[in-house]
Design a protein around this motif. Sequence first.
Motif, PDB file in Angstrom:
ATOM      1  N   GLY A   1     -35.215 -11.357 -12.668  1.00  0.00           N
ATOM      2  CA  GLY A   1     -34.801 -10.051 -12.143  1.00  0.00           C
ATOM      3  C   GLY A   1     -36.044  -9.228 -11.844  1.00  0.00           C
ATOM      4  N   THR A   2     -35.940  -7.914 -12.050  1.00  0.00           N
ATOM      5  CA  THR A   2     -37.039  -6.998 -11.727  1.00  0.00           C
ATOM      6  C   THR A   2     -38.372  -7.464 -12.318  1.00  0.00           C
ATOM      7  N   ILE A   3     -38.369  -7.774 -13.579  1.00  0.00           N
ATOM      8  CA  ILE A   3     -39.624  -8.135 -14.256  1.00  0.00           C
ATOM      9  C   ILE A   3     -39.952  -9.618 -14.037  1.00  0.00           C
ATOM     10  N   GLY A   4     -38.958 -10.489 -14.204  1.00  0.00           N
ATOM     11  CA  GLY A   4     -39.200 -11.934 -14.110  1.00  0.00           C
ATOM     12  C   GLY A   4     -39.788 -12.349 -12.769  1.00  0.00           C
TER      13      GLY A   4
ATOM     14  N   PHE B   1     -35.448 -20.166 -14.871  1.00  0.00           N
ATOM     15  CA  PHE B   1     -34.040 -20.352 -15.226  1.00  0.00           C
ATOM     16  C   PHE B   1     -33.268 -19.153 -14.704  1.00  0.00           C
ATOM     17  N   LYS B   2     -32.235 -19.427 -13.900  1.00  0.00           N
ATOM     18  CA  LYS B   2     -31.371 -18.367 -13.348  1.00  0.00           C
ATOM     19  C   LYS B   2     -29.955 -18.637 -13.821  1.00  0.00           C
ATOM     20  N   ASN B   3     -29.276 -17.597 -14.255  1.00  0.00           N
ATOM     21  CA  ASN B   3     -27.894 -17.846 -14.704  1.00  0.00           C
ATOM     22  C   ASN B   3     -26.872 -17.588 -13.610  1.00  0.00           C
ATOM     23  N   ARG B   4     -27.301 -16.884 -12.508  1.00  0.00           N
ATOM     24  CA  ARG B   4     -26.345 -16.613 -11.423  1.00  0.00           C
ATOM     25  C   ARG B   4     -26.997 -16.940 -10.073  1.00  0.00           C
TER      26      ARG B   4
ATOM     27  N   PRO C   1     -32.117  -9.638 -19.550  1.00  0.00           N
ATOM     28  CA  PRO C   1     -31.870  -8.217 -19.831  1.00  0.00           C
ATOM     29  C   PRO C   1     -32.086  -7.868 -21.308  1.00  0.00           C
ATOM     30  N   SER C   2     -32.303  -6.581 -21.568  1.00  0.00           N
ATOM     31  CA  SER C   2     -32.528  -6.087 -22.929  1.00  0.00           C
ATOM     32  C   SER C   2     -31.507  -6.680 -23.894  1.00  0.00           C
ATOM     33  N   LYS C   3     -31.999  -7.100 -25.034  1.00  0.00           N
ATOM     34  CA  LYS C   3     -31.184  -7.628 -26.146  1.00  0.00           C
ATOM     35  C   LYS C   3     -30.636  -9.038 -25.904  1.00  0.00           C
TER      36      LYS C   3
ATOM     37  N   SER D   1     -31.131 -13.862 -28.193  1.00  0.00           N
ATOM     38  CA  SER D   1     -30.151 -14.954 -28.320  1.00  0.00           C
ATOM     39  C   SER D   1     -30.745 -16.303 -27.896  1.00  0.00           C
ATOM     40  N   TYR D   2     -31.881 -16.275 -27.217  1.00  0.00           N
ATOM     41  CA  TYR D   2     -32.521 -17.527 -26.789  1.00  0.00           C
ATOM     42  C   TYR D   2     -33.602 -17.999 -27.765  1.00  0.00           C
ATOM     43  N   ARG D   3     -33.928 -17.164 -28.735  1.00  0.00           N
ATOM     44  CA  ARG D   3     -35.052 -17.450 -29.625  1.00  0.00           C
ATOM     45  C   ARG D   3     -34.953 -18.828 -30.276  1.00  0.00           C
TER      46      ARG D   3
ATOM     47  N   ARG E   1     -38.335  10.237 -17.470  1.00  0.00           N
ATOM     48  CA  ARG E   1     -38.022   8.844 -17.140  1.00  0.00           C
ATOM     49  C   ARG E   1     -37.282   8.741 -15.816  1.00  0.00           C
ATOM     50  N   ARG E   2     -37.560   7.653 -15.089  1.00  0.00           N
ATOM     51  CA  ARG E   2     -36.764   7.385 -13.884  1.00  0.00           C
ATOM     52  C   ARG E   2     -35.349   7.012 -14.344  1.00  0.00           C
ATOM     53  N   ALA E   3     -34.351   7.366 -13.515  1.00  0.00           N
ATOM     54  CA  ALA E   3     -32.960   7.105 -13.904  1.00  0.00           C
ATOM     55  C   ALA E   3     -32.647   5.616 -13.927  1.00  0.00           C
ATOM     56  N   ALA E   4     -33.141   4.901 -12.893  1.00  0.00           N
ATOM     57  CA  ALA E   4     -32.805   3.485 -12.727  1.00  0.00           C
ATOM     58  C   ALA E   4     -33.888   2.841 -11.885  1.00  0.00           C
ATOM     59  N   ASP E   5     -33.903   1.516 -11.854  1.00  0.00           N
ATOM     60  CA  ASP E   5     -34.757   0.824 -10.891  1.00  0.00           C
ATOM     61  C   ASP E   5     -34.067   0.892  -9.532  1.00  0.00           C
ATOM     62  N   PRO E   6     -34.828   0.778  -8.434  1.00  0.00           N
ATOM     63  CA  PRO E   6     -34.224   0.956  -7.097  1.00  0.00           C
ATOM     64  C   PRO E   6     -33.006   0.065  -6.832  1.00  0.00           C
ATOM     65  N   LYS E   7     -32.983  -1.149  -7.412  1.00  0.00           N
ATOM     66  CA  LYS E   7     -31.862  -2.059  -7.104  1.00  0.00           C
ATOM     67  C   LYS E   7     -30.606  -1.773  -7.952  1.00  0.00           C
ATOM     68  N   GLU E   8     -30.732  -0.914  -8.962  1.00  0.00           N
ATOM     69  CA  GLU E   8     -29.634  -0.742  -9.925  1.00  0.00           C
ATOM     70  C   GLU E   8     -28.603   0.256  -9.408  1.00  0.00           C
TER      71      GLU E   8
HETATM   72  P1  NAD Z   1     -32.927  -7.420 -14.692  1.00  0.00           P
HETATM   73  O1  NAD Z   1     -31.520  -7.158 -14.988  1.00  0.00           O
HETATM   74  O2  NAD Z   1     -33.526  -6.913 -13.434  1.00  0.00           O
HETATM   75  O3  NAD Z   1     -33.200  -8.990 -14.718  1.00  0.00           O
HETATM   76  C1  NAD Z   1     -32.659  -9.821 -15.716  1.00  0.00           C
HETATM   77  C2  NAD Z   1     -32.500 -11.235 -15.183  1.00  0.00           C
HETATM   78  O4  NAD Z   1     -31.925 -12.043 -16.206  1.00  0.00           O
HETATM   79  C3  NAD Z   1     -31.600 -11.371 -13.957  1.00  0.00           C
HETATM   80  O5  NAD Z   1     -32.104 -12.406 -13.136  1.00  0.00           O
HETATM   81  C4  NAD Z   1     -30.249 -11.799 -14.562  1.00  0.00           C
HETATM   82  O6  NAD Z   1     -29.474 -12.526 -13.640  1.00  0.00           O
HETATM   83  C5  NAD Z   1     -30.740 -12.679 -15.686  1.00  0.00           C
HETATM   84  N1  NAD Z   1     -29.796 -12.852 -16.792  1.00  0.00           N
HETATM   85  C6  NAD Z   1     -28.766 -12.049 -17.192  1.00  0.00           C
HETATM   86  N2  NAD Z   1     -28.152 -12.574 -18.270  1.00  0.00           N
HETATM   87  C7  NAD Z   1     -28.801 -13.726 -18.559  1.00  0.00           C
HETATM   88  C8  NAD Z   1     -28.640 -14.727 -19.528  1.00  0.00           C
HETATM   89  N3  NAD Z   1     -27.699 -14.631 -20.480  1.00  0.00           N
HETATM   90  N4  NAD Z   1     -29.484 -15.792 -19.508  1.00  0.00           N
HETATM   91  C9  NAD Z   1     -30.453 -15.913 -18.588  1.00  0.00           C
HETATM   92  N5  NAD Z   1     -30.665 -14.994 -17.638  1.00  0.00           N
HETATM   93  C10 NAD Z   1     -29.850 -13.916 -17.616  1.00  0.00           C
HETATM   94  O7  NAD Z   1     -33.742  -6.898 -15.971  1.00  0.00           O
HETATM   95  P2  NAD Z   1     -35.250  -6.418 -16.003  1.00  0.00           P
HETATM   96  O8  NAD Z   1     -35.310  -4.998 -15.600  1.00  0.00           O
HETATM   97  O9  NAD Z   1     -36.102  -7.417 -15.305  1.00  0.00           O
HETATM   98  O10 NAD Z   1     -35.525  -6.439 -17.573  1.00  0.00           O
HETATM   99  C11 NAD Z   1     -35.943  -7.612 -18.235  1.00  0.00           C
HETATM  100  C12 NAD Z   1     -36.623  -7.214 -19.532  1.00  0.00           C
HETATM  101  O11 NAD Z   1     -37.799  -6.461 -19.205  1.00  0.00           O
HETATM  102  C13 NAD Z   1     -35.797  -6.314 -20.459  1.00  0.00           C
HETATM  103  O12 NAD Z   1     -36.163  -6.609 -21.793  1.00  0.00           O
HETATM  104  C14 NAD Z   1     -36.282  -4.923 -20.103  1.00  0.00           C
HETATM  105  O13 NAD Z   1     -36.095  -3.996 -21.141  1.00  0.00           O
HETATM  106  C15 NAD Z   1     -37.759  -5.198 -19.851  1.00  0.00           C
HETATM  107  N6  NAD Z   1     -38.424  -4.212 -19.002  1.00  0.00           N
HETATM  108  C16 NAD Z   1     -37.808  -3.728 -17.899  1.00  0.00           C
HETATM  109  C17 NAD Z   1     -38.472  -2.778 -17.128  1.00  0.00           C
HETATM  110  C18 NAD Z   1     -37.843  -2.183 -15.917  1.00  0.00           C
HETATM  111  O14 NAD Z   1     -38.172  -1.053 -15.565  1.00  0.00           O
HETATM  112  N7  NAD Z   1     -36.960  -2.854 -15.228  1.00  0.00           N
HETATM  113  C19 NAD Z   1     -39.770  -2.359 -17.467  1.00  0.00           C
HETATM  114  C20 NAD Z   1     -40.390  -2.931 -18.573  1.00  0.00           C
HETATM  115  C21 NAD Z   1     -39.698  -3.855 -19.350  1.00  0.00           C
END
Ligand code: NAD
Length: 344
Positions: free
Chosen positions: A11-14, A33-36, A87-89, A93-95, A167-174
């Motif tokens: 996603g955003t970070i990956g 690894f992509k789940n969707r 995503p957060s939290k 579960s993958y640890r 803080r920003r409300a959301a990332d642009p794609k959210e």
């Molecule tokens: P995101 O939602 O943009 O991306 C998450 C990715 O994980 C997506 O590709 C989604 O399809 C995938 N996913 C969802 N459920 C899954 C599962 N069960 N197994 C495998 N993949 C799964 O999230 P993000 O913003 O990239 O955040 C990722 C981490 O980075 C979080 O811990 C977040 O707190 C942290 N983070 C985010 C930001 C930010 O601003 N976006 C900044 C710093 C840190």
Amino acid sequence: MSVRVAINGFGTIGKRIADAISKQNDMILVGVFKNRPNYEAYTAYSKGYPIYTSRERAGEFEKRGIPVKGTLEDLLKSVDVVIDATPSKVGESYREIYGKAGVKMIFQGGEKASVADVSFNAIANYEKAIGARSVRVVSCNTTGLVRIISALSKSLKVESVRAYIVRRAADPKEIGRGPINSVVLDPPKIPSHHAEDVKTVLGDIDIVTMAVAVPTTLMHTHMITFRLGEKVTRQRVIDILMETPRIALVSSEQSGITSTAELVEVARDMGRPRSDIYENVVWEESISVSGNEIHMIQAIHQEAIVVPENIDAVRAITSIEKDWRKSVAKTDYSLGVVKAFAKP
Ligand code: NAD
């Protein structure tokens, strides 16, 4: 030999970490690894990143024209390190799966600190992560705070830090997040969780943080006051920031820039991928000294700031580079990190 890396969560970070790994000559991205099978899976495929998914989902990917190389377990068998960017939290579960595969693990700031042996920031505590089994790269706001606090603490007697976070409300794609027309106390208590998170890297410092969320998607802004146990000149503060990697100054007088929107425009003009800003951007004119206090305002691009830290975390955790300055310099060169914005 290159370190073999897997990314779980694109996603955003990956996706940003994936692109950054592709730019390193001591790492190889083995797969994601992509789940969707959504648009981000297409992006990964179109960039030539091998895609892995669960056995149950593989058919959906293939139906959409995205070939699948195998399962998460297959991917983990061929790597040294997994970077979890789910995503957060969810990372927690993958640890166990990562642990069973015997790979080193890098988690993100959305996980609890207890997910990993070390909460990490390359400038503050790279040494602690050398050879560790797992690290957590702290979140965007925490990374921005830790960088600047550790820069000043290494040279000055910092007694306390007070940080006001917009803080920003959301990332642009959210598309489902807000606020879209409000200032929201986020959280409605003081200190906000950021203070505790900063301590996971810097130890027991005197810090109070307060945060509100506002309707913007571009960047966070921090207004910070440092109280010192000594006198310092404004020029000395500027010199320290200029000597510290990943902290860039912007002059509003010289450039006319007084907003996050204009910073992002500069990043676009620079040709930065996705207009990413990896640096803490500090407004030069905001840096002021009164008595024993230093004040300043910085902007933090939440989508990009943790990307270089993840690259350094790979080098630290695998011990391929033991000198933090060398790792940071290498990462920063590969990403085009600068010391000044909108300056020749
Ligand atoms: P995101 O939602 O943009 O991306 C998450 C990715 O994980 C997506 O590709 C989604 O399809 C995938 N996913 C969802 N459920 C899954 C599962 N069960 N197994 C495998 N993949 C799964 O999230 P993000 O913003 O990239 O955040 C990722 C981490 O980075 C979080 O811990 C977040 O707190 C942290 N983070 C985010 C930001 C930010 O601003 N976006 C900044 C710093 C840190």
